[in-house]
Design a protein around this motif. Structure first.
Motif, short mmCIF file in Angstrom:
data_model
loop_
_atom_site.label_atom_id
_atom_site.label_comp_id
_atom_site.label_asym_id
_atom_site.label_seq_id
_atom_site.Cartn_x
_atom_site.Cartn_y
_atom_site.Cartn_z
N THR A 264 -41.52 -8.37 16.13
CA THR A 264 -42.75 -9.13 16.39
C THR A 264 -43.32 -9.66 15.09
O THR A 264 -43.43 -8.91 14.11
N PRO A 265 -43.71 -10.94 15.01
CA PRO A 265 -44.39 -11.45 13.80
C PRO A 265 -45.64 -10.63 13.52
O PRO A 265 -46.41 -10.30 14.43
N LEU A 266 -45.85 -10.29 12.26
CA LEU A 266 -46.91 -9.36 11.88
C LEU A 266 -48.28 -9.81 12.36
O LEU A 266 -49.04 -9.03 12.96
N LEU A 267 -48.64 -11.06 12.10
CA LEU A 267 -49.98 -11.53 12.47
C LEU A 267 -50.16 -11.55 13.98
O LEU A 267 -51.25 -11.27 14.49
N PHE A 268 -49.10 -11.87 14.71
CA PHE A 268 -49.17 -11.87 16.16
C PHE A 268 -49.44 -10.45 16.67
O PHE A 268 -50.29 -10.21 17.52
N GLY A 269 -48.71 -9.48 16.12
CA GLY A 269 -48.89 -8.10 16.54
C GLY A 269 -50.25 -7.54 16.16
O GLY A 269 -50.88 -6.83 16.94
N LEU A 270 -50.72 -7.87 14.95
CA LEU A 270 -52.04 -7.41 14.52
C LEU A 270 -53.13 -7.98 15.41
O LEU A 270 -54.08 -7.28 15.80
N ASN A 271 -53.02 -9.27 15.74
CA ASN A 271 -53.99 -9.88 16.63
C ASN A 271 -53.99 -9.18 17.99
O ASN A 271 -55.04 -8.91 18.58
N GLY A 272 -52.80 -8.88 18.51
CA GLY A 272 -52.70 -8.22 19.80
C GLY A 272 -53.29 -6.83 19.79
O GLY A 272 -54.05 -6.45 20.70
N LEU A 273 -52.98 -6.04 18.76
CA LEU A 273 -53.45 -4.66 18.70
C LEU A 273 -54.94 -4.55 18.42
O LEU A 273 -55.61 -3.65 18.94
N LEU A 274 -55.47 -5.47 17.60
CA LEU A 274 -56.84 -5.30 17.13
C LEU A 274 -57.85 -6.20 17.82
O LEU A 274 -59.00 -5.80 18.01
N LEU A 275 -57.44 -7.41 18.22
CA LEU A 275 -58.42 -8.40 18.65
C LEU A 275 -58.24 -8.92 20.07
O LEU A 275 -59.18 -9.47 20.65
N SER A 276 -57.07 -8.80 20.65
CA SER A 276 -56.82 -9.43 21.95
C SER A 276 -57.66 -8.79 23.05
O SER A 276 -57.95 -7.59 23.00
N PRO A 277 -58.07 -9.55 24.07
CA PRO A 277 -58.86 -8.98 25.16
C PRO A 277 -58.07 -8.05 26.07
O PRO A 277 -58.65 -7.24 26.79
N GLY A 278 -56.74 -8.14 26.03
CA GLY A 278 -55.93 -7.29 26.90
C GLY A 278 -55.63 -5.93 26.32
O GLY A 278 -55.51 -4.95 27.05
#
Length: 400
Positions: A264-278
């Protein structure tokens, strides 16, 4: 477990048991359950051939769980109790597993309550008053996704208890032998958290160095040697299991899929883990914002502990941001970050008054108290509401 920590453990565990699910949610849990049954009832780690499980080929033509042996071994007493209770109540043949799963539902309830009680105990050892320490335990237990995850048989609560236990054994003691033992026992539950161990080892080295600098070289050797000995003893069970199941101490159940796992691209994964609504940490554990707010005063008071916490949190977060299955599949919140929750909340100690008022905290002035109280009520209330959604119903209904 005695005193305030024991009372908090009993209270939290009792409330968790009222909302436990009594069933599993995923093939991951079923695989660990099947392993626990194999160990407890048949004396082998090899999995039965008749079930659809997350398995990998091993020695002797047998199949073994992809996951570590730690959680299944820890759950063996629950398997025995479930099998015995099923036969006693005659609510169906034990092989159907309904009673067994109901009994197993208490496993993570006890583990998660123990993690919250451990956070309270460490906060008290660091000088926080009982009310402040109780607030920390309550935030962890009821305003983060620790509560819904206590209803599962996932391995993250036990991972968190061992990992934070190793940290607490150093920060609140120190007890280096216990710390080293707990640190490497963590790997038998979830080997991925190996990336957190250098920070704990660094704390052990610093404690030994501080004793050496103070002129007590014998104490320095005991601290460093004790941590090293504990780490070796804690690592031996996993190494023996790997040799038994896969033919080499250095080969785990993940060896076949390791190369394609972290894609997984790092920024994509960080956004998912820390900021995503899901799956974002901000929504499923909003109280961690309080820990971030308290980090600077905490770091001023306990700089080495603050650095160690960062050394645990950052590599684990980056690792799972790169992980192909970073959402944690069918779980409430970013499941793989659950072991980090006590590390993220602990810096709130920097904003809480100390016992006896020995050191004024950042939040002890009237204006600071009002702001802190408002933040606790707002973020704690939001977190509680989110956990009620995942704790009172089957969250798989929503996720699926």
């Amino acid at each position: 477990m005695r005193g305030p920590a024991g009372a908090v453990f009993a209270l939290i565990c009792g409330l968790y048991l009222l909302t436990m699910s009594g069933h599993t949610y995923s093939p991951d849990e079923e695989t660990m359950l099947a392993t626990a049954e194999s160990v407890g009832l048949r004396g082998t780690f090899a999995l039965p051939a008749s079930r659809s499980l997350v398995e990998v080929p091993g020695t002797g033509g047998h199949f073994y769980s992809q996951y570590g042996p730690g959680q299944p071994v820890a759950a063996v007493p629950w398997i025995w109790a479930g099998q015995g209770l099923s036969g006693l109540l005659r609510l169906g043949h034990p092989e159907t597993g309904f009673v067994e799963r109901a009994v197993l539902g208490s496993f993570n309830a006890l583990v998660a309550a123990g993690l919250a009680a451990l956070l309270l105990a460490l906060a008290c050892r660091l000088g926080t008053g009982r009310r402040g320490a109780g607030l920390l335990a309550g935030l962890l237990a009821f305003t983060t996704f620790l509560w819904p995850e206590s209803r599962t048989f996932f391995a993250e609560p036990l991972t968190g208890l061992l990992l934070f236990g190793a940290f607490a054994a150093l920060a609140g003691g120190p007890r280096p032998l216990l710390a080293g033992l707990l640190a490497t026992l963590t790997l038998a539950v979830k080997i991925q958290y190996l990336v957190a161990l250098p920070a704990l080892a660094g704390l052990a080295v610093w404690l030994a160095y501080s004793a050496w600098r103070a002129g007590d070289r014998s104490l320095a050797r005991r601290r460093l040697g004790g941590f090293a000995l504990g780490a070796i003893l804690g690592a031996l069970p996993l190494l023996l299991y790997n040799a038994l199941a896969f033919g080499s101490p250095w080969t785990s159940g993940y060896h076949q899929s390791f190369a394609e796992t972290f894609t997984t691209p790092l920024l994509f994964g960080l956004n998912g883990l820390l900021l995503s609504p899901g799956k974002g940490l901000w929504l499923y554990a909003p109280a961690v914002v309080l820990g971030l707010a308290g980090f600077v005063p905490f770091a001023r008071r306990y700089p080495v502990l603050a650095l160690t916490a960062v050394g645990v949190v950052l590599p684990v977060t980056v690792l799972f941001a790169l992980y192909r299955f970073w959402p944690g599949d069918g779980s409430w919140g970013p499941r793989y970050l659950l072991p980090l929750l006590p590390f993220l909340l602990l810096p709130l100690v920097g904003l809480l008054p100390q016992a006896g008022g020995a050191v004024p905290a950042a939040g002890t002035r009237p204006a600071g108290r009002r702001v802190l109280a408002g933040a606790v009520l707002g973020l704690g209330g939001l977190g509680l509401g989110v956990q009620l959604l995942g704790g009172l119903v089957n969250f798989d209904t929503y996720i699926n």
